[in-house]
Scaffold this motif. Structure first.
Motif, mmCIF file in Angstrom:
data_model
loop_
_atom_site.group_PDB
_atom_site.id
_atom_site.type_symbol
_atom_site.label_atom_id
_atom_site.label_comp_id
_atom_site.label_asym_id
_atom_site.label_seq_id
_atom_site.Cartn_x
_atom_site.Cartn_y
_atom_site.Cartn_z
ATOM 1 N N HIS A 194 0.829 -1.202 0.000
ATOM 2 C CA HIS A 194 0.000 0.000 0.000
ATOM 3 C C HIS A 194 0.862 1.250 0.000
ATOM 4 O O HIS A 194 2.007 1.240 0.454
ATOM 5 C CB HIS A 194 -0.875 0.065 1.255
ATOM 6 C CG HIS A 194 -1.667 -1.157 1.531
ATOM 7 N ND1 HIS A 194 -2.862 -1.433 0.908
ATOM 8 C CD2 HIS A 194 -1.440 -2.195 2.371
ATOM 9 C CE1 HIS A 194 -3.341 -2.585 1.363
ATOM 10 N NE2 HIS A 194 -2.493 -3.069 2.245
ATOM 11 N N THR A 202 -3.939 3.735 -0.870
ATOM 12 C CA THR A 202 -4.215 2.991 -2.104
ATOM 13 C C THR A 202 -3.448 1.680 -2.035
ATOM 14 O O THR A 202 -2.430 1.562 -1.358
ATOM 15 C CB THR A 202 -3.776 3.788 -3.343
ATOM 16 O OG1 THR A 202 -2.396 4.119 -3.224
ATOM 17 C CG2 THR A 202 -4.584 5.065 -3.479
ATOM 18 N N TYR A 262 -9.555 -0.402 -4.088
ATOM 19 C CA TYR A 262 -9.176 -0.358 -5.496
ATOM 20 C C TYR A 262 -10.389 -0.874 -6.271
ATOM 21 O O TYR A 262 -10.356 -1.926 -6.904
ATOM 22 C CB TYR A 262 -7.967 -1.265 -5.722
ATOM 23 C CG TYR A 262 -7.169 -1.038 -6.985
ATOM 24 C CD1 TYR A 262 -7.786 -0.819 -8.218
ATOM 25 C CD2 TYR A 262 -5.782 -1.084 -6.973
ATOM 26 C CE1 TYR A 262 -7.048 -0.643 -9.374
ATOM 27 C CE2 TYR A 262 -5.026 -0.906 -8.120
ATOM 28 C CZ TYR A 262 -5.671 -0.687 -9.321
ATOM 29 O OH TYR A 262 -4.931 -0.522 -10.469
#
Length: 408
Positions: A194, A202, A262
C-alpha cells in the motif's frame, strides 16, 4: 458513536470504530470461580453501545438477552482481534504490545494473564499449529518486516522471529498480510503493498503469494497475480480462505472500498490446486462480473464445493461514513466449480466486517443484524436449501459481531 477507521495497521476499513483493545479488565483473584465453557460464543453490541460476550449451547431456537446472559466487555471494543479456543479468548493488545488471554469468570469478561511481544503490535493472521500452539503474524512498521510469534497458550511461553517477505518498495510504505495457510508442509503467505497517507491509502495492483519452506521459513518462490488485489484479510475478523475436502485452497481478493480500496478491480476468488504450488491461471471466479454485480468480503466454506460470500449492494450506502450502519449486505451461495451464484433470501445485513458464519454438521449458522427485522442466527442447509430462523437476540441488540465455537 461508532465511526469509520482508516488505520495504517491493516487498511481494512473497519465496521465500527478505531480499535482500543481491552487492557483495563482486572486480574482474576484466586477465589474467583471460572464460568464453565459452553458450546458457542457470541459477541454482541447493544443499541446503547455496550458490548457483551455470551455463551450458549444451542443456536437452533429460543431468545437470549446479552445484557442479562452475557459478560460485559469493558473497556470495549475487542470484536476485531479476538481468537477463541477451548473456552478461552486471546488477542494482541496494541497499546502495550502484549498477547493477552481472557476468560469469563463470575459473570465478567476478565483479563487472565499476558506476555510481552516484540515487533507485533498488530495481529493480521493466525494459525493453530497444535491444540496448544498458536502462530500469529503481522507487519512491523518500525522494522519494515513481517514478524511472527509462536505461543504455547497453556503457559504463554513465546518464541519470535521474522518472515522473509520483501519489505515495501518504491512508493509503497505499508504491507498487509491477507492469508496464511499451511499446505503440504509449506506455508503460503498472501500479501499486498500500500501507499498510505493520513486518512487515505491505495493498494498496489498485484497480489503476492510467498511459498515458504516450513519450519525453516525459507522462500521457495513468490507468486504474482494482477486479476484482483488485496488477497484475503485479517482472519481474526472473518474468514477469507479455506481448504476443501480434496486439498484445494481457495481465497477471495477484496478490492472494494472497505478493504483494498481499489474498486476498479473485481472481487475475485482464486485457487491453488492440491500440491501444485501455483495460483491456478485457468481459474478466476469473478464475483463482480457475476449476477452479484458488487464487491464482496467474507468467504466461508460450507462443504461439497459450495461456499458463502457476503457482498455489498450498491446504491444503499453513500460511502464509508455509513457503510457499517446501513443494512446493505447480501449472502450468496457459490458453486466454486461451476462458478454459479444463488442469493440466500435473508434480510439485508449491516456491519462492514463480521465473523458471521459458522458451519457445523452440514448446517451454516448465519448471523444477520438486519435493523428493522431484528438480530437472528439463521439456519441454512446447503444440501436441501432449507433456511429458517434460529436463536434470536433481544430487540435491544444492534449487532451480532462474532459467532464461533468455544471448543474446536
Amino acid at each position: 458513536m461508532i465511526h469509520r477507521y482508516r488505520g495504517v495497521v491493516h487498511f481494512a476499513l473497519l465496521i465500527f470504530c478505531a480499535i482500543t483493545l481491552l487492557t483495563g479488565c482486572r486480574k482474576t483473584s484466586p477465589e474467583e470461580k471460572e464460568t464453565p465453557a459452553r458450546k458457542y460464543s457470541i459477541y454482541a453490541m447493544m443499541k446503547n453501545g455496550k458490548e457483551y460476550i455470551l455463551q450458549a449451547d444451542s443456536l437452533a431456537s429460543g431468545e437470549i438477552n446479552p445484557e442479562r446472559a452475557g459478560a460485559r466487555v469493558v473497556p470495549a471494543p475487542l470484536y476485531y482481534d479476538l481468537i477463541v479456543r477451548d473456552g478461552r479468548y486471546y488477542s494482541v493488545d496494541r497499546r502495550t504490545g502484549s498477547f493477552v488471554r481472557y476468560k469469563v469468570a463470575n459473570g465478567e469478561f476478565v483479563r487472565d494473564t499476558a506476555i510481552a511481544l516484540k515487533g507485533i503490535s498488530s495481529l493480521e493472521n493466525y494459525n493453530w499449529l497444535t491444540r496448544d500452539s498458536l502462530m500469529i503474524m503481522g507487519y512491523d512498521d518500525k522494522a519494515r518486516a513481517v514478524g511472527y510469534a509462536k505461543i504455547r497458550v497453556s503457559d504463554l511461553t513465546v518464541s519470535q522471529g521474522t518472515m522473509p517477505i520483501p519489505a515495501p518498495f518504491g512508493g509503497y510504505n505499508w504491507l498487509s498480510i491477507g492469508f496464511s495457510q499451511f499446505l503440504d508442509n509449506k506455508l503460503y503467505i498472501g500479501y499486498c503493498y500500500h501507499t498510505y497517507a493520513l486518512n487515505n491509502y491505495t493498494t498496489g495492483d498485484t497480489i503476492y503469494t510467498a511459498v515458504l519452506e516450513y519450519p525453516q521459513l525459507k522462500t521457495l518462490k513468490i507468486l504474482k497475480d494482477t486479476r484482483s488485489v488485496y488477497p484475503g484479510g485479517v482472519n481474526t475478523r472473518q474468514s477469507h480462505s479455506f481448504v476443501t475436502e480434496n486439498g484445494d485452497f481457495y481465497f477471495i481478493a477484496c478490492p472494494g472500498i472497505a478493504s483494498g480500496n481499489y474498486p476498479e478491480k473485481p472481487t475475485g476468488i482464486f485457487r491453488i490446486r492440491h500440491s501444485k504450488e501455483e495460483i491456478d491461471s485457468d481459474y478466476f471466479f469473478n464475483i463482480s462480473a457475476s449476477p452479484i454485480q458488487n464487491h464482496g468480503y467474507g468467504f466461508w466454506y460450507v462443504g461439497n464445493g459450495k461456499a458463502i460470500v457476503r457482498t455489498e449492494r450498491k446504491g444503499l450506502y453513500t460511502g464509508m461514513k455509513d457503510h457499517y450502519k446501513v443494512p446493505h449486505f447480501d449472502f450468496y451461495l457459490l458453486d466454486l466449480e461451476k462458478q454459479t451464484t444463488s442469493r440466500l433470501p435473508l434480510p439485508l445485513d449491516k456491519g462492514t466486517v463480521r465473523q458471521c458464519v459458522l458451519v457445523e454438521d452440514g448446517i451454516a449458522h448465519i448471523t444477520v443484524s438486519s435493523g428493522n427485522e431484528g438480530c437472528y442466527v439463521w439456519q441454512f442447509n446447503p444440501a436441501t436449501g432449507s433456511l429458517k430462523k434460529g436463536l434470536k437476540l433481544s430487540d435491544d441488540t444492534e449487532y451480532i459481531l462474532r459467532l464461533e465455537r468455544l471448543n474446536e
